[in-house]
Design an enzyme around this catalytic site. Structure first.
Site, short mmCIF file in Angstrom:
data_model
loop_
_atom_site.label_atom_id
_atom_site.label_comp_id
_atom_site.label_asym_id
_atom_site.label_seq_id
_atom_site.Cartn_x
_atom_site.Cartn_y
_atom_site.Cartn_z
N HIS A 163 22.02 31.79 19.46
CA HIS A 163 21.19 30.70 18.91
C HIS A 163 20.16 30.21 20.28
CE1 HIS A 163 20.48 27.02 16.24
NE2 HIS A 163 19.72 26.64 17.76
N GLU A 164 20.63 29.94 21.28
CA GLU A 164 19.83 29.39 22.36
C GLU A 164 18.80 30.50 22.79
OE1 GLU A 164 19.65 26.28 22.69
OE2 GLU A 164 21.51 25.84 21.55
N HIS A 207 16.09 30.88 20.88
CA HIS A 207 15.07 29.59 21.17
C HIS A 207 14.18 30.01 22.28
CE1 HIS A 207 16.02 26.34 18.37
NE2 HIS A 207 17.09 26.05 18.92
N HIS A 241 13.87 26.11 14.78
CA HIS A 241 15.23 25.93 13.69
C HIS A 241 14.65 26.24 12.12
CE1 HIS A 241 17.19 23.35 16.58
NE2 HIS A 241 18.13 24.28 16.50
N TYR A 289 20.44 24.58 10.82
CA TYR A 289 21.49 23.71 10.79
C TYR A 289 22.61 23.85 9.74
CZ TYR A 289 18.93 20.41 13.99
OH TYR A 289 18.39 19.77 14.87
#
Length: 297
Positions: free
Chosen positions: A196-197, A200, A206, A252
């Protein structure tokens, strides 16, 4: 009562066996305890971890797929009390450009003539060997289906510095020079969070903040913690002509920034029961978008 000598001898023999059994069991237990204590004590100190930490790092991180905690809960829990201003919960606010949106290719990583997007990185020596291996193993999740390659930095100017600071967070896209990606040892060493990071850092926001999200999710503003509503504002995003992806690793969970348990902040529409907030790895559309954005062949 008189018993024959042979009977007396048999009784004495059985009594002797019965008395020796507990002693043998006790000695065996004692010996095993000493051996395991000595070996475990030495191993844990060699690795810089105690027994409970060994179990957590060897078993806990690998078995996390079996639990029910979504990726957002883990990230927001780890980031609680962070000294950084984190946009959308885990994005460092940009200091070198005036918006989270990148309008040109300046915040994308370079694709080389070999067809790969090579992203240099360094991993802080504060991680154990096992933790560093988990981080680098998560990187390989990009390799099978994309042209992204994370490579150990030699002397490159632009690179990702992976450190254990106050939470799980990243910069958005390539910043230029050293850019920080935090994976706190206490709560971020999970494959889903790492990917996930890293995503980014590739430039992806998101999913629920997409410009077209109102057709796919309902934001329940009344259930959001006071002061945290800005984390749900829509962004000017390049959706790359791909559909909204409830299964994206960038989505999310339904109770992110909720005022209370059971008060969902995000509800999928039209089907409110669609799962969101998965933590297992890149989805099909996550991979597709990477390939489109970086023109992977």
């Amino acid at each position: 009562m008189n018993m024959p000598p042979s009977v007396c001898l048999l009784l004495l023999l059985l009594l002797g066996i019965a008395q020796t059994l507990p002693v043998q069991e006790k000695e065996s237990h004692k010996g095993g305890h000493e051996d395991s204590h000595e070996d475990g004590h030495e191993d844990s100190h060699e690795n810089g971890l105690n027994d409970s930490q060994d179990k957590g790092h060897e078993d806990g991180h690998e078995a996390h797929e079996e639990d029910t905690i979504d990726i957002t809960t883990r990230i927001l829990t780890a980031n609680n009390g962070s000294k950084h201003f984190l946009f959308q919960g885990d994005l460092l606010a940009p200091k070198t450009r005036n918006a989270i949106f990148c309008a040109d290719s300046s915040c994308f990583w370079t694709k080389y003539s070999n067809g790969y997007v090579m992203i240099p990185y360094v991993i802080s020596n504060e991680y154990t060997a096992n933790e560093a291996a988990i981080i680098e193993n998560a990187m390989t999740g990009f390799y099978a289906s994309t042209c992204i390659r994370f490579v150990r930095r030699t002397n490159e100017y632009d690179f990702i510095s992976i450190v254990s600071k106050g939470g799980c967070y990243s910069e958005l896209g390539r910043k230029g020079g050293l850019q920080e990606l935090s994976l706190n040892r206490g709560g971020c060493i999970y494959r889903g969070i790492i990917e996930h990071e890293l995503n980014h850092a590739l430039g992806f926001q998101h999913e629920q903040c997409r410009s077209d999200r109102d057709s796919y999710v309902q934001i329940n503003w009344e259930n959001i913690i006071d002061g945290d509503a800005y984390n749900f504002y829509k962004q000017q995003t390049n959706n790359l002509n791909t559909p909204y992806d409830y299964s994206s690793i960038m989505h999310y969970g339904r109770d992110a920034f909720s005022v209370a348990y059971g008060r969902d902040t995000i509800t999928p529409i039209p089907n409110p029961n669609v799962p969101i907030g998965q933590r297992n790895g890149l989805s099909f559309w996550d991979v597709t978008r990477i390939n489109i954005l970086y023109n992977c062949q």
